[in-house]
Design a protein around this motif. Structure first.
Motif, PDB file in Angstrom:
ATOM      1  N   LYS A  74       2.063  10.255  -6.116  1.00  0.00           N
ATOM      2  CA  LYS A  74       2.283   9.184  -5.157  1.00  0.00           C
ATOM      3  C   LYS A  74       3.135   8.082  -5.787  1.00  0.00           C
ATOM      4  N   TYR A  75       4.058   7.540  -4.981  1.00  0.00           N
ATOM      5  CA  TYR A  75       4.916   6.457  -5.447  1.00  0.00           C
ATOM      6  C   TYR A  75       4.871   5.288  -4.469  1.00  0.00           C
ATOM      7  N   LEU A  76       5.116   4.113  -5.014  1.00  0.00           N
ATOM      8  CA  LEU A  76       5.320   2.916  -4.200  1.00  0.00           C
ATOM      9  C   LEU A  76       6.652   2.319  -4.618  1.00  0.00           C
TER      10      LEU A  76
ATOM     11  N   ASP B 237       4.626  11.851  -1.840  1.00  0.00           N
ATOM     12  CA  ASP B 237       4.060  10.775  -1.026  1.00  0.00           C
ATOM     13  C   ASP B 237       4.686   9.455  -1.496  1.00  0.00           C
TER      14      ASP B 237
ATOM     15  N   ALA C  42       0.250  -0.545   1.539  1.00  0.00           N
ATOM     16  CA  ALA C  42      -0.121   0.566   0.655  1.00  0.00           C
ATOM     17  C   ALA C  42      -1.552   0.372   0.171  1.00  0.00           C
TER      18      ALA C  42
ATOM     19  N   TYR D  13      -2.620   1.570  -3.332  1.00  0.00           N
ATOM     20  CA  TYR D  13      -1.659   1.187  -4.371  1.00  0.00           C
ATOM     21  C   TYR D  13      -2.139   1.546  -5.764  1.00  0.00           C
TER      22      TYR D  13
ATOM     23  N   GLU E 144      -3.346   4.166  -6.785  1.00  0.00           N
ATOM     24  CA  GLU E 144      -3.058   5.564  -7.092  1.00  0.00           C
ATOM     25  C   GLU E 144      -1.555   5.822  -7.242  1.00  0.00           C
ATOM     26  N   ARG E 145      -0.744   4.776  -7.111  1.00  0.00           N
ATOM     27  CA  ARG E 145       0.697   4.975  -7.025  1.00  0.00           C
ATOM     28  C   ARG E 145       1.457   4.478  -8.257  1.00  0.00           C
TER      29      ARG E 145
END
Length: 353
Positions: A123-125, A151, A211, A214, A216-217
């Motif tokens: 996962k990314y933000l 994601d 998010a 967040y 987890e990102r």
């Protein structure tokens, strides 16, 4: 109609070949994407999120400016930058006003460590503002082209909806894959346009709503320094693991109380330039770049704080004290290369110039 010309070479593009402008695509007010190709048909090899340094032939003499690549290496026949002119822009203003298809520019790079390929995650933000969206566009295009979109929550802040660079393209991606979630926020809305997104400056509550997971990102952030500082503070306050936060900036980093051990200047230092035969004395406190200018030796430079790598030169002998910001690798240092903008001679130093 003649046959299409050969567009593919067996080798990747190298810095000794100029880039030829092929297209200029308007994006928003005072903002355009400029596409280049290699005249030889060489292909482009880089990581999404990296940057180029261009040599721009301004009337007063060439200047070097660093721009993040907005295209993706998954489309290797061309390379693009997306530039936005600010009130004090010099190089960008020249490109928007004078650069035309067919013109050629010298370039260095690609370079830089800001790429999600270096930090694999589920996962990314992505958080950006203004033209800071360009490396995020490169990484998102790479993810789209890979056929395995991770994601990604893509947060972008702009003054108005009309100022959101790449909006339609990103919406086209997001409408076709579940892995890309767009979260735009603007300070003002455009007249007679319905705006269903967030409104106001990005804040901690807004970021948590955009998010919720967040923690987890892996976070990538790019934009003006005050914006990135605000994002850092928000995430820290929310308890995010800041070892999973990465940012890109072409402004000199603000000191944060970090102490760096720099050797005291040598009592007597001298720079010798092997190719030109010039020599100049230095007390060891000024940079190689500054001393070279006094000697009339031109070394191209861009950021001037050890990030872009434009001023990389070959050291033949001698020692320098050098504290940089990632514009040179350990392998290059081992081969005797230095960054002139942040290297200070310690004794007699001979350069291949």
């Amino acid at each position: 109609m003649g046959a299409p010309r050969q567009m593919w070479a067996s080798a990747p593009w190298a810095e000794d070949e100029p880039l030829e402008c092929t297209m200029i695509i308007p994006e928003t007010a005072d903002c355009a994407t400029i596409a280049f190709r290699a005249p030889s048909g060489a292909w482009f090899d880089y990581q999404p999120g990296q940057f180029l340094t261009l040599e721009l032939p301004l009337p007063g003499g060439p200047v070097h400016r660093t721009y993040t690549i907005s295209s993706s290496p998954s489309r290797p026949l061309s390379i693009s930058i997306t530039v936005k002119a600010g009130p004090d822009s010099l190089g960008t203003r020249w490109m928007l006003d004078h650069l035309r298809p067919g013109m050629r520019l010298r370039a260095k790079g690609p370079a830089g460590a800001f790429s999600f390929l270096r930090h694999p995650a589920r996962k990314y933000l992505f958080v950006s503002a203004g033209s800071g969206i360009t490396p995020m566009m490169s990484m998102t295009t790479w993810a789209w082209d890979s056929g395995e979109m991770p994601d990604i929550v893509f947060v972008h802040a702009a003054r108005r909806p009309a100022d959101i660079i790449f909006r339609r393209r990103l919406e086209g991606f997001a409408a076709r894959v579940p892995g890309l979630q767009l979260r735009f926020t603007v300070e003002d809305v455009d007249p007679l346009e319905v705006w269903p997104g967030y409104r106001g400056r990005l804040n901690q509550i807004m970021l948590g709503l955009m998010a919720p997971d967040y923690q987890e990102r892996e976070v990538f952030c790019c934009g003006p320094e005050p914006f990135m500082r605000g994002v850092r503070e928000m995430l820290a306050a929310l308890g995010h693991d800041m070892t999973r936060y990465h940012e890109e900036s072409f402004a000199a980093p603000a000191p944060e109380g970090v102490t760096v051990d720099i050797p005291a200047p040598a009592p007597v230092s001298e720079l010798a330039f092997a190719a030109s035969g010039a020599r100049i004395a230095s007390d060891g406190s000024e940079t190689v770049l500054s001393a070279a200018r006094r000697a009339g030796i031109v070394i191209p430079s861009g950021c001037n704080f050890g990030l872009c790598g434009t001023c990389k030169v070959q050291k033949l002998s001698g020692e320098v004290a050098m504290v940089h910001n990632g514009g040179i690798t350990e392998d290059e240092i081992a081969r005797g290369l230095i960054l002139a903008c942040c290297a200070r001679p310690q004794g007699t130093v001979v350069l291949d110039l």
